[in-house]
Design a protein around this motif. Structure first.
Motif, PDB file in Angstrom:
ATOM      1  N   UNK A 100      62.752 -36.862 -37.063  1.00 13.63           N
ATOM      2  CA  UNK A 100      62.867 -38.051 -37.817  1.00 13.63           C
ATOM      3  C   UNK A 100      63.733 -38.758 -36.935  1.00 13.63           C
ATOM      4  N   UNK A 101      64.900 -38.111 -36.387  1.00 15.12           N
ATOM      5  CA  UNK A 101      65.823 -38.945 -35.493  1.00 15.12           C
ATOM      6  C   UNK A 101      65.424 -39.437 -34.339  1.00 15.12           C
ATOM      7  N   UNK A 102      64.240 -39.065 -33.890  1.00 13.61           N
ATOM      8  CA  UNK A 102      63.587 -39.418 -32.504  1.00 13.61           C
ATOM      9  C   UNK A 102      62.570 -40.548 -32.937  1.00 13.61           C
ATOM     10  N   UNK A 103      62.659 -41.106 -33.863  1.00  8.34           N
ATOM     11  CA  UNK A 103      61.997 -42.533 -34.188  1.00  8.34           C
ATOM     12  C   UNK A 103      60.461 -42.193 -33.885  1.00  8.34           C
ATOM     13  N   UNK A 104      59.844 -43.020 -33.398  1.00  5.15           N
ATOM     14  CA  UNK A 104      58.481 -42.919 -32.833  1.00  5.15           C
ATOM     15  C   UNK A 104      57.946 -42.061 -31.653  1.00  5.15           C
ATOM     16  N   UNK A 105      58.924 -41.269 -31.316  1.00  5.70           N
ATOM     17  CA  UNK A 105      58.695 -40.178 -30.295  1.00  5.70           C
ATOM     18  C   UNK A 105      58.140 -38.769 -30.803  1.00  5.70           C
ATOM     19  N   UNK A 106      57.091 -38.451 -30.342  1.00  7.04           N
ATOM     20  CA  UNK A 106      56.407 -37.366 -30.771  1.00  7.04           C
ATOM     21  C   UNK A 106      56.876 -36.024 -29.728  1.00  7.04           C
ATOM     22  N   UNK A 107      57.668 -35.074 -30.303  1.00  7.25           N
ATOM     23  CA  UNK A 107      58.313 -34.034 -29.495  1.00  7.25           C
ATOM     24  C   UNK A 107      57.325 -32.905 -29.337  1.00  7.25           C
ATOM     25  N   UNK A 108      56.373 -32.536 -30.152  1.00  7.04           N
ATOM     26  CA  UNK A 108      55.519 -31.487 -29.834  1.00  7.04           C
ATOM     27  C   UNK A 108      54.205 -31.929 -30.277  1.00  7.04           C
ATOM     28  N   UNK A 109      53.316 -30.984 -29.371  1.00 13.50           N
ATOM     29  CA  UNK A 109      51.890 -31.462 -29.400  1.00 13.50           C
ATOM     30  C   UNK A 109      50.930 -30.050 -29.666  1.00 13.50           C
ATOM     31  N   UNK A 110      50.150 -30.131 -30.340  1.00 16.51           N
ATOM     32  CA  UNK A 110      49.169 -28.889 -30.264  1.00 16.51           C
ATOM     33  C   UNK A 110      47.941 -29.101 -29.141  1.00 16.51           C
ATOM     34  N   UNK A 111      47.196 -28.016 -29.337  1.00 15.88           N
ATOM     35  CA  UNK A 111      46.395 -27.939 -27.974  1.00 15.88           C
ATOM     36  C   UNK A 111      44.768 -28.856 -28.376  1.00 15.88           C
ATOM     37  N   UNK A 112      44.916 -29.385 -29.398  1.00 16.27           N
ATOM     38  CA  UNK A 112      43.637 -29.964 -29.890  1.00 16.27           C
ATOM     39  C   UNK A 112      42.353 -29.358 -30.215  1.00 16.27           C
ATOM     40  N   UNK A 113      41.515 -29.718 -31.124  1.00 12.35           N
ATOM     41  CA  UNK A 113      40.461 -29.144 -31.581  1.00 12.35           C
ATOM     42  C   UNK A 113      39.373 -30.260 -31.520  1.00 12.35           C
ATOM     43  N   UNK A 114      38.336 -29.711 -31.129  1.00  9.78           N
ATOM     44  CA  UNK A 114      37.084 -30.539 -30.810  1.00  9.78           C
ATOM     45  C   UNK A 114      36.292 -31.099 -32.087  1.00  9.78           C
TER      46      UNK A 114
END
Length: 119
Positions: A100-114
């Motif tokens: 939440x402190x990083x505003x609109x920045x996304x710190x971590x991402x998953x690998x994705x699912x199709x």
């Protein structure tokens, strides 16, 4: 934080799918969790986000009438329920976590699912 998205697959137009994102590795109480998708040849699209505590989810206008985000704090999962799917919903779906402190920045991402929606 490690994020593991699951639940993708092949579905006919008009059908439903429920994606799940499991967060692990550290406490995520001060994070918001988001869902995104990216179709071939297109930019990544924000679908919606939810905090682990407090406010209701936010949605992109393009999906707000068909997609629902929910969380299970006990299981550390955030789900994306997708209804009335259309062929144009075909994409690689990602979950992401942002402090939440990083505003609109996304710190971590998953690998994705199709997700593939057939007409």
């Amino acid at each position: 934080v490690q994020l593991q998205a699951s639940g993708g697959g092949l579905v006919e137009a008009g059908g439903s799918l429920r994606l799940s994102c499991l967060a692990s590795g550290r406490t995520v109480d001060n994070f918001r969790m988001g869902w995104f998708r990216q179709a071939p040849g297109k930019e990544r699209e924000f679908l919606g986000a939810i905090r682990w505590s407090g406010l209701s989810p936010d949605y992109a206008d393009s999906v707000k009438d068909r997609f629902t985000i929910s969380r299970d704090n006990a299981k550390n999962t955030v789900d994306l329920q997708m209804n009335s799917l259309k062929p144009e919903d075909t994409a690689l779906y990602y979950c992401a976590a942002g402090e939440l402190l990083h505003g609109d920045f996304w710190d971590y991402w998953g690998q994705g699912t199709q997700v593939t929606v057939s007409s």
